[in-house]
Scaffold this active site. Structure first.
Site, mmCIF file in Angstrom:
data_model
loop_
_atom_site.group_PDB
_atom_site.id
_atom_site.type_symbol
_atom_site.label_atom_id
_atom_site.label_comp_id
_atom_site.label_asym_id
_atom_site.label_seq_id
_atom_site.Cartn_x
_atom_site.Cartn_y
_atom_site.Cartn_z
ATOM 1 C CG ASP A 65 -22.885 -21.360 3.854
ATOM 2 O OD1 ASP A 65 -23.506 -22.334 3.372
ATOM 3 O OD2 ASP A 65 -21.860 -21.491 4.527
ATOM 4 C CD GLU A 125 -16.148 -19.834 1.883
ATOM 5 O OE1 GLU A 125 -15.088 -19.595 2.497
ATOM 6 O OE2 GLU A 125 -16.613 -20.973 1.740
#
Length: 367
Positions: A65, A125
């Site tokens: 990520d 997130e």
């Protein structure tokens, strides 16, 4: 550019979920210099591809990520964030650096049987999660995906130590919003109106009483726009629900709704309950986990088995569709806590992370 330099550049220039335009351009530039094929994915992500030999439809996907958090950095490092209010406080910059290092090694020696994908994924997130957007594009159609592999830094593990858990590992995450309404009024004349504040307090206690080691309901935000002598006619509450089982996940929503109805009857209020689906559970493929543990033992990597985590990860979307493994890479307790302004992971973990992920990717092609 070395993986450490790569990580420090990302750390200086963090970008929040689904806004990783500069990050994506930088990653693309570095892959171009290494002559590694790539394309955009999920808006602000990058999907790299390295062709090995043999059957090209056999695929292994390595995922990192790349988004940062809305936190003002306070760590006194030379490569601290140059973007006020935004920081890589969860180690995504280090995840991306490990993946970059692995891709350099695999591109230099592409003698594996199949196609290796390197996924620099945006938006972990923030709901709906970058993983869901990646899969919506179905980038691996026509491939037999043997494994999707991801890692996450872990300050509770010594630097370079690996952590594994077969089966269920990380919780699902759903947002819950409750709005209580009733005829509020003067706080000194409680018998003349419904007490929305007491109703909200009772409901919070009933919801948190549902908690077990594998089931969590937490209310993190309450807005009651009253005064010292005013009971408001509306109260808003928001929170999170976590489970480790899809059946339990559905059942818990019904239980929350039932508690709200009972509370309404007791206090004479009306409660609207809304759920926003978040990430599914992260469930590690048992066979992949055994393979990774055996490799760690064979290669001399220190490792340990992990406990359940009530935190969530959109990596769970991959685990729903493909054999997947999500493991931990220790960065040491001196790194500080994740999601804090002082988080500073030990970069000495990067070489170990690269070496293990590369070996694991090759092993997945061999089995």
């Amino acid at each position: 550019m070395t993986p450490v330099e790569f990580r420090r550049h990302l750390h200086r220039h963090p970008e929040r979920s689904f806004r990783e335009e500069r990050t994506a351009r930088f990653i693309a530039e570095q892959l171009d210099r290494a002559a590694i094929a790539h394309r955009p994915i999920a808006g602000t992500g990058i999907l790299a591809r390295i062709e090995g030999k043999g059957d090209p439809t056999q695929a292994v996907v390595l995922r990192a990520d790349i988004d940062a958090l809305p936190i003002e950095e306070r760590a006194a490092v030379a490569w601290r964030s140059e973007h006020p209010g935004t920081m890589h406080a969860c180690g995504h910059d280090l995840h991306a650096a490990v993946l970059y290092g692995v891709l350099l090694r695999l591109a230099a020696r592409p003698d594996f049987e199949g196609t290796l994908f390197g996924l620099f994924q945006p938006g972990e997130e923030q709901n709906p999660g970058g993983a869901s957007r990646v899969l919506a594009e179905d980038p691996f159609a026509g491939y037999r995906v043997r494994a999707v592999i991801g890692e996450h830094v872990e300050p509770e593990l010594p630097t370079g130590m690996l952590g594994f858990r077969p089966g269920k590992y990380m919780a699902s995450n759903d947002e819950i919003r409750l709005r209580l309404e009733g005829p509020g009024g003067h706080a000194a004349k409680r018998d003349e109106h419904a007490d929305t504040v007491s109703a909200a307090a009772r409901l919070i206690l009933d919801l948190t009483a549902l908690n077990t080691p594998e089931r969590i309901v937490s209310i993190g935000r309450v807005e009651a726009p009253g005064a010292t002598n005013v009971i408001p006619d509306r109260i808003a509450m928001e929170g999170t629900m976590r489970t480790f089982d899809q059946t339990e996940r559905a059942s818990l929503k019904q239980t929350v709704e039932a508690l709200a109805r009972r509370n309404d009857a007791d206090y004479g209020v009306r409660t609207c309950v809304e759920f926003t689906p978040g990430y599914p559970c992260v469930v590690n493929d048992p066979a992949l986990t055994r393979l990774a543990v055996a490799l760690a033992e064979q290669e001399g990597f220190p490792h340990r088995m992990l406990s359940l985590r009530t935190t969530s990860e959109d990596f769970g979307f991959y685990a729903e569709r493909y054999p997947s493994l999500f493991y931990r890479l220790g960065v040491g307790p001196d790194s500080g806590r994740l999601h804090t302004a002082m988080f500073n992971p030990d970069e000495a973990a990067i070489p170990a992370g690269i070496r293990f992920m590369e070996r694991l990717a090759r092993k997945c092609f061999e089995t």
